[in-house]
Design a protein around this motif. Sequence first.
Motif, short mmCIF file in Angstrom:
data_model
loop_
_atom_site.label_atom_id
_atom_site.label_comp_id
_atom_site.label_asym_id
_atom_site.label_seq_id
_atom_site.Cartn_x
_atom_site.Cartn_y
_atom_site.Cartn_z
N THR A 56 0.81 -1.14 -0.16
CA THR A 56 0.01 0.09 0.12
C THR A 56 0.73 1.23 -0.13
N ALA A 57 0.62 2.01 -1.09
CA ALA A 57 1.50 3.42 -1.13
C ALA A 57 0.70 4.44 -0.05
N THR A 58 1.40 5.04 0.78
CA THR A 58 0.85 6.14 1.49
C THR A 58 1.75 7.21 1.72
N LEU A 59 1.08 8.48 1.92
CA LEU A 59 1.62 9.51 1.79
C LEU A 59 2.39 9.82 3.38
N PRO A 60 3.60 10.66 3.00
CA PRO A 60 4.56 10.75 4.31
C PRO A 60 3.63 11.39 5.48
N ASP A 61 2.73 12.49 4.81
CA ASP A 61 1.77 13.01 5.97
C ASP A 61 0.36 12.70 5.83
N SER A 62 0.05 12.69 6.90
CA SER A 62 -1.53 12.21 7.16
C SER A 62 -2.34 13.30 6.68
N ASP A 63 -1.83 14.45 6.79
CA ASP A 63 -2.84 15.82 6.55
C ASP A 63 -2.15 16.78 5.73
N VAL A 64 -3.03 17.58 5.27
CA VAL A 64 -2.37 18.50 4.33
C VAL A 64 -1.44 19.51 5.03
N VAL A 65 -0.06 19.91 4.53
CA VAL A 65 0.70 20.72 5.50
C VAL A 65 0.86 22.08 4.62
N PRO A 66 0.22 23.19 5.20
CA PRO A 66 0.39 24.36 4.62
C PRO A 66 1.75 24.78 4.50
N VAL A 67 1.86 25.87 3.54
CA VAL A 67 3.10 26.15 2.84
C VAL A 67 3.37 27.36 3.95
N THR A 68 2.51 27.95 4.42
CA THR A 68 2.60 29.10 5.42
C THR A 68 1.38 29.07 6.34
N ALA A 69 1.29 29.71 7.42
CA ALA A 69 0.22 29.78 8.41
C ALA A 69 -0.40 31.04 8.24
N THR A 70 0.37 31.93 7.62
CA THR A 70 -0.30 33.32 7.65
C THR A 70 -0.06 33.98 6.25
N PRO A 71 -0.65 33.61 5.22
CA PRO A 71 -0.49 34.08 3.75
C PRO A 71 -0.93 35.35 3.81
N THR A 72 -0.09 36.40 2.91
CA THR A 72 -0.64 37.74 2.81
C THR A 72 -1.81 37.60 1.81
N ILE A 73 -2.63 38.37 1.91
CA ILE A 73 -4.04 38.32 1.25
C ILE A 73 -4.16 39.71 0.51
N THR A 74 -4.34 39.84 -0.78
CA THR A 74 -4.28 41.07 -1.42
C THR A 74 -5.72 40.94 -2.22
N LEU A 75 -6.72 41.60 -1.96
CA LEU A 75 -7.80 41.70 -2.53
C LEU A 75 -8.27 43.04 -2.98
N PRO A 76 -9.18 43.53 -3.81
CA PRO A 76 -9.95 42.33 -4.73
C PRO A 76 -8.97 41.65 -5.83
N ALA A 77 -9.47 40.45 -6.06
CA ALA A 77 -8.72 39.86 -7.24
C ALA A 77 -9.51 39.52 -8.44
N THR A 78 -9.00 39.91 -9.45
CA THR A 78 -9.86 39.66 -10.88
C THR A 78 -9.24 38.83 -11.65
N VAL A 79 -9.93 37.79 -12.00
CA VAL A 79 -9.27 36.58 -12.72
C VAL A 79 -9.94 35.88 -13.70
N ASP A 80 -9.49 35.27 -14.59
CA ASP A 80 -10.31 34.44 -15.72
C ASP A 80 -10.97 33.23 -15.02
N SER A 81 -12.45 32.89 -15.41
CA SER A 81 -13.06 31.62 -14.81
C SER A 81 -13.55 31.12 -16.03
N VAL A 82 -12.93 29.78 -16.21
CA VAL A 82 -13.14 29.11 -17.57
C VAL A 82 -14.51 29.00 -18.07
N GLY A 83 -14.71 29.84 -19.27
CA GLY A 83 -16.12 29.59 -19.93
C GLY A 83 -17.00 30.71 -19.33
N HIS A 84 -16.54 31.79 -18.42
CA HIS A 84 -17.31 32.78 -17.94
C HIS A 84 -16.69 34.08 -17.89
N GLY A 85 -15.38 34.24 -18.49
CA GLY A 85 -14.92 35.45 -18.48
C GLY A 85 -14.11 36.12 -17.14
#
Length: 352
Positions: A56-85
Amino acid sequence: MSGKAGGRGRLRSSRVLAVLLGALAALVAGCSTAPIQQSTSSSVAATAHLRNGPSTATLPDSDVVPVTATPTITLPATVDSVGHGKVTVTDTSRIIAIDRNGTLSNTVFSLGLGSRVVGRDRSTTFPSASRLPLVTTNGHTLSAEAVLALNPTVVLVDEDTTPPGAVDQIRNSGIPVVAFTSTRTIATTPALIRDVAAALGVRQAGEQLVTRTEKEIADARAAVPNPSGNPRMAFLYIRGPRLVLMSGPQSGADDLIAALGGTDAGTASGLKPGFTQVTTEALLSANPDVILVMTQGADSVGGLDGVLALPGVSQTSAGKARRVVQMDETEMLSFGPDTGKVLGALARAIYV
Protein backbone atom coordinates in the motif's frame (compact mmCIF):
# COMPACT_ATOMS: atom_id res chain seq x y z
CA MET A 1 -7.26 30.49 -15.40
CA SER A 2 -4.54 28.67 -17.36
CA GLY A 3 -5.59 26.87 -20.56
CA LYS A 4 -5.17 23.21 -21.25
CA ALA A 5 -1.59 22.13 -21.77
CA GLY A 6 -0.65 19.84 -24.64
CA GLY A 7 2.33 17.62 -25.19
CA ARG A 8 3.47 14.57 -23.38
CA GLY A 9 2.66 13.84 -19.82
CA ARG A 10 -1.11 14.42 -19.81
CA LEU A 11 -2.73 13.24 -16.61
CA ARG A 12 -6.42 14.14 -16.65
CA SER A 13 -7.61 12.87 -13.32
CA SER A 14 -11.07 14.42 -13.44
CA ARG A 15 -11.65 13.32 -17.01
CA VAL A 16 -10.26 9.85 -16.27
CA LEU A 17 -13.15 9.33 -13.87
CA ALA A 18 -15.58 10.73 -16.42
CA VAL A 19 -14.35 8.14 -18.94
CA LEU A 20 -14.72 5.41 -16.32
CA LEU A 21 -18.26 6.45 -15.50
CA GLY A 22 -19.07 6.37 -19.21
CA ALA A 23 -17.66 2.88 -19.48
CA LEU A 24 -19.73 1.77 -16.50
CA ALA A 25 -22.87 3.18 -18.10
CA ALA A 26 -22.12 1.25 -21.28
CA LEU A 27 -21.75 -1.97 -19.33
CA VAL A 28 -24.99 -1.46 -17.41
CA ALA A 29 -26.79 -0.81 -20.68
CA GLY A 30 -25.48 -4.07 -22.07
CA CYS A 31 -23.28 -2.47 -24.69
CA SER A 32 -20.29 -4.42 -25.90
CA THR A 33 -16.81 -3.08 -25.39
CA ALA A 34 -14.24 -2.80 -28.11
CA PRO A 35 -11.90 -5.80 -28.24
CA ILE A 36 -8.36 -5.31 -27.12
CA GLN A 37 -5.75 -5.80 -29.77
CA GLN A 38 -3.47 -8.49 -28.46
CA SER A 39 0.24 -7.97 -28.20
CA THR A 40 2.93 -10.61 -28.35
CA SER A 41 5.38 -8.50 -26.38
CA SER A 42 6.70 -10.11 -23.21
CA SER A 43 7.51 -8.57 -19.86
CA VAL A 44 10.86 -7.00 -19.23
CA ALA A 45 13.51 -9.54 -18.46
CA ALA A 46 15.15 -7.78 -15.55
CA THR A 47 12.80 -7.14 -12.63
CA ALA A 48 15.14 -7.75 -9.70
CA HIS A 49 14.72 -4.16 -8.61
CA LEU A 50 10.95 -4.55 -8.18
CA ARG A 51 9.47 -5.16 -4.75
CA ASN A 52 7.66 -8.50 -4.45
CA GLY A 53 4.37 -8.90 -2.65
CA PRO A 54 1.31 -6.65 -2.35
CA SER A 55 1.80 -3.22 -0.83
CA THR A 56 0.00 0.00 0.00
CA ALA A 57 1.42 3.35 -1.04
CA THR A 58 0.82 6.00 1.63
CA LEU A 59 1.71 9.67 1.77
CA PRO A 60 4.36 10.73 4.29
CA ASP A 61 1.95 13.18 5.92
CA SER A 62 -1.53 12.16 7.07
CA ASP A 63 -2.81 15.70 6.65
CA VAL A 64 -2.26 18.65 4.34
CA VAL A 65 0.78 20.70 5.34
CA PRO A 66 0.24 24.43 4.68
CA VAL A 67 3.13 26.21 3.03
CA THR A 68 2.51 29.13 5.41
CA ALA A 69 0.25 29.74 8.40
CA THR A 70 -0.24 33.43 7.62
CA PRO A 71 -0.49 34.06 3.87
CA THR A 72 -0.59 37.69 2.76
CA ILE A 73 -4.00 38.35 1.19
CA THR A 74 -4.40 41.06 -1.42
CA LEU A 75 -7.95 41.73 -2.60
CA PRO A 76 -9.86 42.40 -4.77
CA ALA A 77 -8.61 39.79 -7.23
CA THR A 78 -9.89 39.74 -10.81
CA VAL A 79 -9.20 36.49 -12.61
CA ASP A 80 -10.36 34.44 -15.59
CA SER A 81 -13.07 31.86 -14.95
CA VAL A 82 -13.12 29.07 -17.55
CA GLY A 83 -16.09 29.64 -19.84
CA HIS A 84 -17.33 32.70 -17.96
CA GLY A 85 -14.82 35.50 -18.53
CA LYS A 86 -13.56 37.71 -15.73
CA VAL A 87 -14.63 37.23 -12.10
CA THR A 88 -13.75 39.56 -9.24
CA VAL A 89 -13.27 38.16 -5.75
CA THR A 90 -13.51 40.67 -2.91
CA ASP A 91 -13.93 38.44 0.15
CA THR A 92 -12.29 35.08 0.96
CA SER A 93 -13.55 34.73 4.52
CA ARG A 94 -15.82 31.77 3.61
CA ILE A 95 -14.44 29.52 0.85
CA ILE A 96 -15.88 26.41 -0.76
CA ALA A 97 -13.68 24.51 -3.24
CA ILE A 98 -15.17 21.61 -5.19
CA ASP A 99 -13.91 19.14 -7.78
CA ARG A 100 -14.06 15.42 -8.39
CA ASN A 101 -10.72 14.61 -6.79
CA GLY A 102 -10.45 17.14 -3.98
CA THR A 103 -7.57 18.88 -5.72
CA LEU A 104 -8.92 22.40 -5.30
CA SER A 105 -9.63 22.06 -1.58
CA ASN A 106 -6.21 20.48 -1.04
CA THR A 107 -4.67 23.48 -2.79
CA VAL A 108 -6.62 25.98 -0.66
CA PHE A 109 -5.52 24.27 2.55
CA SER A 110 -1.93 24.02 1.28
CA LEU A 111 -1.94 27.78 0.65
CA GLY A 112 -2.68 28.34 4.35
CA LEU A 113 -6.36 29.22 3.94
CA GLY A 114 -7.86 26.09 5.45
CA SER A 115 -9.43 27.95 8.37
CA ARG A 116 -11.56 29.86 5.85
CA VAL A 117 -13.03 26.80 4.15
CA VAL A 118 -16.65 26.14 5.20
CA GLY A 119 -17.69 23.10 3.11
CA ARG A 120 -16.16 20.14 1.29
CA ASP A 121 -16.76 17.59 -1.46
CA ARG A 122 -16.69 13.83 -0.90
CA SER A 123 -13.11 13.53 -2.15
CA THR A 124 -11.83 15.95 0.50
CA THR A 125 -11.14 13.51 3.31
CA PHE A 126 -7.86 14.67 4.89
CA PRO A 127 -8.14 15.19 8.67
CA SER A 128 -8.16 19.00 8.82
CA ALA A 129 -11.17 19.10 6.48
CA SER A 130 -12.98 15.88 7.34
CA ARG A 131 -15.47 17.49 9.76
CA LEU A 132 -16.63 20.16 7.34
CA PRO A 133 -20.20 19.75 6.02
CA LEU A 134 -20.57 18.02 2.67
CA VAL A 135 -21.88 19.98 -0.30
CA THR A 136 -21.90 17.05 -2.73
CA THR A 137 -24.38 14.17 -2.77
CA ASN A 138 -24.68 10.89 -4.66
CA GLY A 139 -20.95 10.68 -5.22
CA HIS A 140 -19.76 13.90 -6.81
CA THR A 141 -23.07 15.68 -7.51
CA LEU A 142 -23.02 19.28 -6.32
CA SER A 143 -25.94 20.50 -4.20
CA ALA A 144 -26.56 24.20 -4.78
CA GLU A 145 -28.83 24.30 -1.72
CA ALA A 146 -26.09 22.87 0.52
CA VAL A 147 -23.60 25.42 -0.80
CA LEU A 148 -25.93 28.41 -0.40
CA ALA A 149 -26.84 27.33 3.15
CA LEU A 150 -23.21 27.83 4.15
CA ASN A 151 -23.21 31.46 2.91
CA PRO A 152 -19.85 31.29 1.09
CA THR A 153 -18.12 34.44 -0.13
CA VAL A 154 -16.40 32.61 -3.01
CA VAL A 155 -16.83 29.20 -4.63
CA LEU A 156 -14.13 27.40 -6.62
CA VAL A 157 -15.13 24.66 -9.10
CA ASP A 158 -13.70 23.05 -12.21
CA GLU A 159 -15.28 23.03 -15.65
CA ASP A 160 -16.56 19.47 -15.18
CA THR A 161 -18.38 20.09 -11.90
CA THR A 162 -21.90 18.70 -12.18
CA PRO A 163 -24.69 19.38 -12.53
CA PRO A 164 -24.03 22.60 -14.46
CA GLY A 165 -27.40 23.93 -13.34
CA ALA A 166 -26.29 23.83 -9.70
CA VAL A 167 -23.19 25.85 -10.54
CA ASP A 168 -25.32 28.36 -12.44
CA GLN A 169 -27.71 28.63 -9.50
CA ILE A 170 -24.84 29.55 -7.19
CA ARG A 171 -23.44 31.99 -9.73
CA ASN A 172 -26.84 33.60 -10.25
CA SER A 173 -27.19 34.14 -6.51
CA GLY A 174 -24.42 36.72 -6.72
CA ILE A 175 -21.66 34.64 -5.16
CA PRO A 176 -18.38 34.82 -7.15
CA VAL A 177 -17.76 31.43 -8.77
CA VAL A 178 -14.33 30.80 -10.27
CA ALA A 179 -14.08 27.83 -12.65
CA PHE A 180 -10.75 26.18 -13.38
CA THR A 181 -9.69 23.77 -16.09
CA SER A 182 -10.48 20.14 -15.27
CA THR A 183 -7.23 18.95 -16.87
CA ARG A 184 -4.86 17.57 -14.26
CA THR A 185 -1.29 16.96 -15.45
CA ILE A 186 2.05 16.71 -13.75
CA ALA A 187 3.38 19.45 -16.02
CA THR A 188 0.50 21.85 -15.37
CA THR A 189 0.29 21.39 -11.60
CA PRO A 190 2.27 24.63 -10.96
CA ALA A 191 -0.14 26.58 -13.18
CA LEU A 192 -3.16 25.27 -11.28
CA ILE A 193 -1.61 26.26 -7.96
CA ARG A 194 -0.86 29.76 -9.27
CA ASP A 195 -4.39 30.11 -10.62
CA VAL A 196 -6.01 29.17 -7.32
CA ALA A 197 -3.64 31.44 -5.42
CA ALA A 198 -4.43 34.33 -7.76
CA ALA A 199 -8.18 33.86 -7.33
CA LEU A 200 -7.84 34.01 -3.55
CA GLY A 201 -5.38 36.91 -3.49
CA VAL A 202 -2.42 34.95 -2.12
CA ARG A 203 0.02 35.01 -5.02
CA GLN A 204 3.10 35.01 -2.78
CA ALA A 205 1.93 31.87 -0.98
CA GLY A 206 1.20 30.40 -4.39
CA GLU A 207 4.80 30.85 -5.48
CA GLN A 208 5.99 29.28 -2.22
CA LEU A 209 3.72 26.31 -2.81
CA VAL A 210 4.88 25.95 -6.42
CA THR A 211 8.50 25.89 -5.29
CA ARG A 212 7.78 23.22 -2.67
CA THR A 213 5.70 21.11 -5.06
CA GLU A 214 8.25 21.24 -7.88
CA LYS A 215 10.99 20.17 -5.46
CA GLU A 216 8.90 17.24 -4.25
CA ILE A 217 8.23 16.17 -7.84
CA ALA A 218 11.95 16.36 -8.63
CA ASP A 219 12.77 14.35 -5.51
CA ALA A 220 10.20 11.72 -6.45
CA ARG A 221 11.62 11.37 -9.95
CA ALA A 222 15.08 10.96 -8.44
CA ALA A 223 13.76 8.11 -6.29
CA VAL A 224 12.91 6.09 -9.42
CA PRO A 225 15.86 3.84 -10.35
CA ASN A 226 17.70 4.97 -13.45
CA PRO A 227 17.68 2.90 -15.53
CA SER A 228 14.39 1.58 -14.20
CA GLY A 229 14.24 -1.44 -16.47
CA ASN A 230 10.99 -0.09 -17.92
CA PRO A 231 8.79 -2.59 -16.07
CA ARG A 232 5.33 -3.09 -17.50
CA MET A 233 2.72 -1.56 -15.20
CA ALA A 234 -1.03 -1.96 -15.59
CA PHE A 235 -3.51 0.38 -13.95
CA LEU A 236 -6.74 -1.50 -13.22
CA TYR A 237 -9.96 0.29 -12.34
CA ILE A 238 -12.02 -2.17 -10.31
CA ARG A 239 -15.58 -1.90 -9.05
CA GLY A 240 -16.48 -5.44 -8.10
CA PRO A 241 -15.40 -8.63 -9.89
CA ARG A 242 -17.55 -7.89 -12.96
CA LEU A 243 -16.12 -4.44 -13.66
CA VAL A 244 -12.38 -4.53 -14.25
CA LEU A 245 -11.02 -1.97 -16.69
CA MET A 246 -7.44 -1.51 -17.83
CA SER A 247 -5.97 1.84 -18.78
CA GLY A 248 -4.66 2.56 -22.24
CA PRO A 249 -3.25 5.59 -24.05
CA GLN A 250 -4.58 9.03 -23.07
CA SER A 251 -6.16 7.57 -19.94
CA GLY A 252 -4.07 9.64 -17.58
CA ALA A 253 -2.76 6.55 -15.85
CA ASP A 254 -0.27 6.07 -18.70
CA ASP A 255 1.40 9.33 -17.74
CA LEU A 256 1.55 8.32 -14.09
CA ILE A 257 3.25 5.07 -15.12
CA ALA A 258 5.74 6.89 -17.35
CA ALA A 259 6.70 9.17 -14.45
CA LEU A 260 7.35 6.05 -12.40
CA GLY A 261 9.82 4.72 -14.96
CA GLY A 262 7.45 2.11 -16.35
CA THR A 263 5.84 1.11 -19.62
CA ASP A 264 2.04 1.24 -19.66
CA ALA A 265 1.03 -2.38 -20.23
CA GLY A 266 -2.35 -1.45 -21.68
CA THR A 267 -0.86 0.89 -24.26
CA ALA A 268 1.88 -1.61 -25.15
CA SER A 269 -0.70 -4.37 -25.71
CA GLY A 270 -2.76 -2.28 -28.11
CA LEU A 271 -5.61 -0.87 -26.04
CA LYS A 272 -7.60 1.96 -27.50
CA PRO A 273 -7.53 5.36 -25.71
CA GLY A 274 -9.12 5.50 -22.29
CA PHE A 275 -10.19 2.42 -20.37
CA THR A 276 -11.37 -0.95 -21.67
CA GLN A 277 -12.91 -3.90 -19.89
CA VAL A 278 -10.36 -6.70 -19.84
CA THR A 279 -10.61 -10.39 -20.51
CA THR A 280 -8.29 -13.00 -19.07
CA GLU A 281 -6.65 -13.32 -22.48
CA ALA A 282 -6.08 -9.59 -22.76
CA LEU A 283 -4.59 -9.41 -19.28
CA LEU A 284 -2.22 -12.24 -20.10
CA SER A 285 -1.23 -10.50 -23.33
CA ALA A 286 -0.50 -7.28 -21.45
CA ASN A 287 1.41 -9.35 -18.86
CA PRO A 288 2.26 -6.54 -16.42
CA ASP A 289 5.13 -6.80 -13.97
CA VAL A 290 3.27 -4.49 -11.56
CA ILE A 291 -0.46 -3.86 -11.12
CA LEU A 292 -1.68 -0.54 -9.73
CA VAL A 293 -5.15 -0.22 -8.22
CA MET A 294 -7.11 2.20 -6.09
CA THR A 295 -7.72 1.03 -2.53
CA GLN A 296 -11.48 1.49 -2.89
CA GLY A 297 -11.42 -0.72 -5.98
CA ALA A 298 -9.41 -3.42 -4.22
CA ASP A 299 -11.86 -3.30 -1.31
CA SER A 300 -14.72 -4.00 -3.73
CA VAL A 301 -13.26 -7.46 -4.44
CA GLY A 302 -12.03 -8.27 -0.94
CA GLY A 303 -8.72 -6.41 -0.77
CA LEU A 304 -5.38 -7.08 -2.37
CA ASP A 305 -5.83 -10.85 -2.11
CA GLY A 306 -9.09 -10.39 -3.98
CA VAL A 307 -7.28 -8.51 -6.76
CA LEU A 308 -4.77 -11.34 -7.04
CA ALA A 309 -7.66 -13.80 -7.31
CA LEU A 310 -9.27 -12.04 -10.29
CA PRO A 311 -9.27 -14.13 -13.49
CA GLY A 312 -5.89 -14.07 -15.20
CA VAL A 313 -4.06 -11.98 -12.62
CA SER A 314 -2.25 -14.87 -10.96
CA GLN A 315 -0.83 -15.94 -14.34
CA THR A 316 0.82 -12.58 -15.09
CA SER A 317 4.32 -11.67 -14.00
CA ALA A 318 2.77 -9.30 -11.47
CA GLY A 319 0.49 -12.01 -10.11
CA LYS A 320 3.25 -14.59 -9.79
CA ALA A 321 5.27 -12.13 -7.67
CA ARG A 322 2.08 -10.77 -6.00
CA ARG A 323 3.08 -7.26 -7.11
CA VAL A 324 -0.14 -5.32 -6.60
CA VAL A 325 0.18 -1.76 -5.30
CA GLN A 326 -2.86 0.06 -3.96
CA MET A 327 -3.35 3.73 -3.09
CA ASP A 328 -6.35 5.74 -1.99
CA GLU A 329 -8.23 7.11 -5.00
CA THR A 330 -8.37 10.64 -3.54
CA GLU A 331 -4.57 10.64 -3.41
CA MET A 332 -3.63 8.73 -6.55
CA LEU A 333 -5.69 10.93 -8.87
CA SER A 334 -5.49 14.30 -7.11
CA PHE A 335 -2.40 15.73 -8.82
CA GLY A 336 -2.29 19.06 -7.03
CA PRO A 337 0.19 20.07 -4.33
CA ASP A 338 0.64 16.38 -3.38
CA THR A 339 1.82 15.29 -6.84
CA GLY A 340 5.41 14.75 -5.75
CA LYS A 341 4.33 12.94 -2.59
CA VAL A 342 2.08 10.63 -4.59
CA LEU A 343 4.85 9.77 -7.05
CA GLY A 344 7.34 9.24 -4.23
CA ALA A 345 4.97 6.96 -2.30
CA LEU A 346 4.29 4.84 -5.38
CA ALA A 347 7.99 4.64 -6.26
CA ARG A 348 8.77 3.39 -2.74
CA ALA A 349 6.03 0.78 -3.02
CA ILE A 350 7.17 -0.44 -6.44
CA TYR A 351 10.97 -0.49 -6.23
CA VAL A 352 13.29 -2.08 -3.72
